[in-house]
Design an enzyme around this catalytic site. Structure first.
Site, PDB file in Angstrom:
ATOM      1  CG  HIS A 108      -1.894   1.135   1.227  1.00 14.20           C
ATOM      2  ND1 HIS A 108      -3.225   0.951   1.517  1.00 14.20           N
ATOM      3  CD2 HIS A 108      -1.769   2.467   0.968  1.00 14.20           C
ATOM      4  CE1 HIS A 108      -3.863   2.100   1.425  1.00 14.20           C
ATOM      5  NE2 HIS A 108      -2.995   3.043   1.107  1.00 14.20           N
ATOM      6  CG  HIS A 153      -0.782   7.127  -1.059  1.00 17.34           C
ATOM      7  ND1 HIS A 153      -1.978   7.258  -1.729  1.00 17.34           N
ATOM      8  CD2 HIS A 153      -1.061   6.442   0.078  1.00 17.34           C
ATOM      9  CE1 HIS A 153      -2.940   6.696  -1.016  1.00 17.34           C
ATOM     10  NE2 HIS A 153      -2.410   6.187   0.085  1.00 17.34           N
ATOM     11  CG  LEU A 154       4.905   5.542  -5.739  1.00 14.14           C
ATOM     12  CD1 LEU A 154       5.208   4.630  -6.936  1.00 14.14           C
ATOM     13  CD2 LEU A 154       6.192   5.890  -4.999  1.00 14.14           C
ATOM     14  NE  ARG A 155       0.503  12.145  -2.410  1.00 15.15           N
ATOM     15  CZ  ARG A 155      -0.445  11.644  -1.656  1.00 15.15           C
ATOM     16  NH1 ARG A 155      -1.412  10.906  -2.177  1.00 15.15           N
ATOM     17  NH2 ARG A 155      -0.475  11.892  -0.362  1.00 15.15           N
ATOM     18  CG  ASN A 177      -4.923   8.608  -3.434  1.00 13.94           C
ATOM     19  OD1 ASN A 177      -3.870   8.077  -3.787  1.00 13.94           O
ATOM     20  ND2 ASN A 177      -5.056   9.207  -2.257  1.00 13.94           N
ATOM     21  CE  LYS A 204      -7.771   2.196  -0.789  1.00 10.88           C
ATOM     22  NZ  LYS A 204      -6.673   3.096  -0.476  1.00 10.88           N
ATOM     23  CG  HIS A 244      -9.977   4.692   3.129  1.00  7.36           C
ATOM     24  ND1 HIS A 244      -8.753   5.319   3.311  1.00  7.36           N
ATOM     25  CD2 HIS A 244     -10.774   5.170   4.110  1.00  7.36           C
ATOM     26  CE1 HIS A 244      -8.823   6.123   4.354  1.00  7.36           C
ATOM     27  NE2 HIS A 244     -10.043   6.066   4.858  1.00  7.36           N
ATOM     28  CG  HIS A 303      -5.061   2.301   5.707  1.00  2.70           C
ATOM     29  ND1 HIS A 303      -6.414   2.282   5.915  1.00  2.70           N
ATOM     30  CD2 HIS A 303      -4.876   3.000   4.560  1.00  2.70           C
ATOM     31  CE1 HIS A 303      -7.023   2.939   4.954  1.00  2.70           C
ATOM     32  NE2 HIS A 303      -6.108   3.380   4.107  1.00  2.70           N
ATOM     33  CG  LEU A 344      -7.982  10.714   7.486  1.00  7.74           C
ATOM     34  CD1 LEU A 344      -8.697  11.494   6.405  1.00  7.74           C
ATOM     35  CD2 LEU A 344      -8.878  10.532   8.705  1.00  7.74           C
ATOM     36  CG  ASP A 367      -1.810   4.860   3.876  1.00  6.86           C
ATOM     37  OD1 ASP A 367      -1.873   5.188   2.676  1.00  6.86           O
ATOM     38  OD2 ASP A 367      -2.605   5.284   4.732  1.00  6.86           O
ATOM     39  CG  HIS A 379       0.150  15.142   2.239  1.00  9.89           C
ATOM     40  ND1 HIS A 379      -0.862  15.481   1.376  1.00  9.89           N
ATOM     41  CD2 HIS A 379      -0.182  13.920   2.726  1.00  9.89           C
ATOM     42  CE1 HIS A 379      -1.769  14.515   1.342  1.00  9.89           C
ATOM     43  NE2 HIS A 379      -1.371  13.550   2.153  1.00  9.89           N
ATOM     44  CB  ALA A 385      -5.217  12.813   6.129  1.00  9.10           C
TER      45      ALA A 385
HETATM   46  O1  DOR Z   1      -3.480   9.404   5.623  1.00 13.83           O
HETATM   47  C1  DOR Z   1      -3.799   9.108   4.487  1.00 13.83           C
HETATM   48  N1  DOR Z   1      -3.210   9.659   3.406  1.00 13.83           N
HETATM   49  N2  DOR Z   1      -4.781   8.228   4.320  1.00 13.83           N
HETATM   50  C2  DOR Z   1      -5.274   7.959   3.116  1.00 13.83           C
HETATM   51  O2  DOR Z   1      -6.189   7.179   3.048  1.00 13.83           O
HETATM   52  C3  DOR Z   1      -4.781   8.653   1.910  1.00 13.83           C
HETATM   53  C4  DOR Z   1      -3.426   9.145   2.102  1.00 13.83           C
HETATM   54  C5  DOR Z   1      -2.989  10.150   1.041  1.00 13.83           C
HETATM   55  O3  DOR Z   1      -3.248   9.899  -0.138  1.00 13.83           O
HETATM   56  O4  DOR Z   1      -2.397  11.159   1.407  1.00 13.83           O
HETATM   57 ZN    ZN Z   2      -3.442   5.012   1.394  1.00 15.43          ZN
END
Ligand code: DOR
Ligand code: ZN
Length: 357
Positions: free
Chosen positions: A27, A29-31, A55, A112, A149, A187, A232, A260, A264, A276
């Site tokens: 799990h 996130h690479l953006r 996402n 997802k 999620h 998560h 989150l 996860d 940011h 988050a």
């Molecule tokens: O804390 C989180 N950040 N929870 C998520 O479900 C998404 C993630 C994000 O994409 O920043």
């Molecule tokens: Zn996530």
């Protein structure tokens, strides 16, 4: 004399290094764009593969978008043998045809579910899971896992109860309606979620982040608001953290590694309405090792990090290895990220394990 021999025995007993089958992150996130280029190398350095979350803005809802995205991910990790495992973002309108095409693509490994409004970039998510029946039916048929999620978005539900209420209102009925659908409860943060996963058959698994193993909700309020501990689902009370530690420490194959890790920019975290997400990719496996050692379960780390995930997904286990040394490392205050700063978990602090280059 007695003291000396005890000292030698202690020295031998104290683990100085561990070698693991190369782990995967189930799990991540690479953006995209410059952020992708800044963060992807952290993961490629430790992990062989990662399940890449869809996402983005706009979300990766079609196979065509996933094809284009995977090319950008591969460009960001050029020169490494890292393999991104892609996902599709489920919407109210995802068709059975799109699922069929995803399954046929071979590089899309899961779909997802973000309940609309539940978290970062979830606006395009699902408003009512009943609208997804055709897609879910096809996923069940194809054996394509649904990654969940697991939080309700009902503003009347206390933020700390949203995972538990999701189990009752959405997940339990869903597992009954689709008895063959493979599901990863992503998560997990509560004893309720761990119990739910344990009660289900082998087709339901869960990822566990390192931050939910390390911290309870006090970490968000230690001496003031701590935006870098906000994610989150939100951190929960201590008894829930203990349940997660017990789940991973028990060596049950239903629980596997998913960071996860979510980058940011510092200014967007330290804001009147902070985002988050917690970034852990810089030292993920070392942080997990620290947790597993603290609970006396270092012998369970390899299966959690390297075996149970591929086994669940029906993929081969990796063949290479990594070595962690019992050598302190100081986590930087921040990393550069697309002209901004990225504050990693445990910024400015020291951790006892270091990945051997
Ligand atoms: O804390 C989180 N950040 N929870 C998520 O479900 C998404 C993630 C994000 O994409 O920043
Ligand atoms: Zn996530």
């Amino acid at each position: 004399m007695q003291n000396t021999s005890w000292y030698i025995i202690r020295l031998i007993m104290t683990t100085q290094s561990i070698t693991l089958t190369r782990p995967d992150d189930w799990h991540l996130h690479l953006r995209d764009g410059e952020i992708l280029n800044s963060v992807a190398p952290f993961t490629a350095k430790q992990f062989q593969r990662a399940i890449v979350m869809p996402n983005l803005k706009p979300a990766v809802t079609t196979v065509k978008q996933a094809v284009e995205y995977v090319d950008r991910v591969l460009a960001a990790v050029e020169g490494t043998d890292f393999e991104p495992l892609m996902t599709l973002y489920l919407t109210d309108n995802t068709s059975a045809d799109e699922i069929r095409a995803a399954h046929k693509s071979c590089f899309i490994k899961a779909v997802k579910l973000y309940p609309a409004g539940a978290t970062t970039n979830s606006d395009e998510g699902v408003t009512n899971i009943r609208k997804c029946d055709a897609a879910l039916e096809e996923m069940q048929r194809a054996g394509l896992p649904l990654l969940v999620h697991g939080e309700v978005t009902d503003p009347g539900i206390d933020v700390f109860d949203r995972e538990k209420v999701f189990i009752d209102r959405v997940l339990m009925p869903l597992t009954n309606r689709f008895p063959g659908l493979k599901i990863v409860f992503e998560h997990i943060t509560t004893s309720d979620a761990a119990d739910f996963v344990l009660d289900m058959g082998a087709r339901v698994g869960a990822t566990v982040t390192v931050h939910h193993l390390m911290y309870n909700r006090n970490a968000m309020f230690e001496g003031g608001m701590r935006p870098h501990h906000y994610c989150l689902p939100v951190l929960k009370r201590e008894r829930h953290r203990e349940a997660l530690l017990h789940a991973v420490g028990s060596g049950n194959p239903k629980f596997f590694l998913g960071t996860d890790s979510a980058p940011h920019a510092k200014n967007l975290k330290e804001s009147s309405c902070g985002c988050a997400g917690i970034f852990t990719a810089h030292a993920a496996i070392e942080l997990y090792a620290t947790v597993f050692e603290a609970i006396g379960a270092l012998d369970k780390l390899e299966a959690f990090a390297s075996f149970y995930g591929p086994d669940f997904y029906g993929l081969p286990r990796n063949t290479g290895t990594i070595t962690l040394e019992k050598k302190e490392q100081r986590i930087p205050e921040s990393y550069p990220m697309a002209g901004e700063q990225l504050v990693p978990l445990m910024a400015g602090q020291t951790i006892p394990w270091t990945l051997k280059a």
